[in-house]
Design an enzyme around this catalytic site. Structure first.
Site, PDB file in Angstrom:
ATOM      1  CB  ILE A 105      -4.604 -10.939 -10.307  1.00 56.00           C
ATOM      2  CG1 ILE A 105      -4.518 -10.787 -11.823  1.00 56.00           C
ATOM      3  CG2 ILE A 105      -4.380  -9.592  -9.869  1.00 56.00           C
ATOM      4  CD1 ILE A 105      -4.084  -9.836 -12.484  1.00 56.00           C
ATOM      5  CG  HIS A 106      -0.817 -12.586  -5.848  1.00 54.56           C
ATOM      6  ND1 HIS A 106       0.613 -12.476  -5.527  1.00 54.56           N
ATOM      7  CD2 HIS A 106      -0.502 -13.575  -6.905  1.00 54.56           C
ATOM      8  CE1 HIS A 106       1.483 -12.668  -6.202  1.00 54.56           C
ATOM      9  NE2 HIS A 106       0.882 -13.688  -7.141  1.00 54.56           N
ATOM     10  N   GLY A 107      -1.607  -9.491  -4.628  1.00 52.12           N
ATOM     11  CA  GLY A 107      -1.063  -8.355  -4.056  1.00 52.12           C
ATOM     12  C   GLY A 107       0.313  -8.162  -4.924  1.00 52.12           C
ATOM     13  N   GLY A 167      -0.555  -7.543  -8.587  1.00 52.74           N
ATOM     14  CA  GLY A 167      -1.401  -6.329  -8.873  1.00 52.74           C
ATOM     15  C   GLY A 167      -0.828  -5.186  -8.529  1.00 52.74           C
TER      16      GLY A 167
END
Length: 160
Positions: A14-16, A19
């Protein structure tokens, strides 16, 4: 049957981009991370939760727990599933998780891997897993963001 909108392989989990961008574009209300290491690391889970759209919940399960409970998902759950590796995706499919297609986002380069795009590098075992997934009817495409063109992962691997 669980409502899995998309399954993504991304070794960052999960990262920008995952997410926010993918979660919002899909209309997902649950981001399910199936990863044995992260399932046991509450600190990393909390950090990853900060990158998830406020309209979505998160769950961090081991691969086996995902296999065991995915069929109990409520119809209202619009699931965006994220795994770290092609090996994890194959384990889920072989365990009965209904994954019709896989989006390949990021696989870091490491020694012994072949770089096939700027952000995707594969080992021989990764290639074996992608081939096995395709043989099981799971179509695997590379796509960084929803706006990017989908490219079949095996066509990238086979380019020399």
């Amino acid at each position: 049957m669980p409502n899995i909108l998309l399954t993504r392989i991304d070794n960052r989990l999960i990262h920008g981009q995952v997410g926010m961008t993918w979660t919002n574009w899909l209309g997902a209300n649950l981001v399910l991370v199936a990863d044995d290491l992260l399932a046991a690391d509450e600190t990393q889970q909390s950090l990853m939760d900060m990158a998830i759209s406020g309209s979505a919940e998160s769950r961090y399960f081991t691969l086996q727990k995902t296999i065991d409970v995915i069929h109990k998902a409520a119809d209202r759950q619009k699931i965006f599933m994220v795994v770290r590796t092609p090996q994890a995706a194959l384990q889920l499919v072989e365990g009965g998780v209904p994954i019709p297609a896989i989006n390949v986002g990021n696989l870091h380069y490491a020694e012994g891997k072949k770089q096939v795009t700027k952000v995707i590098s594969v080992s021989e075992d990764d290639i074996r897993c992608f081939r096995a997934l395709e043989e099981k009817g799971v179509h695997c495409t590379a796509q960084g963001t929803p706006d990017d063109k989908k490219t079949p992962i095996l066509s990238l691997i086979n380019q020399e």
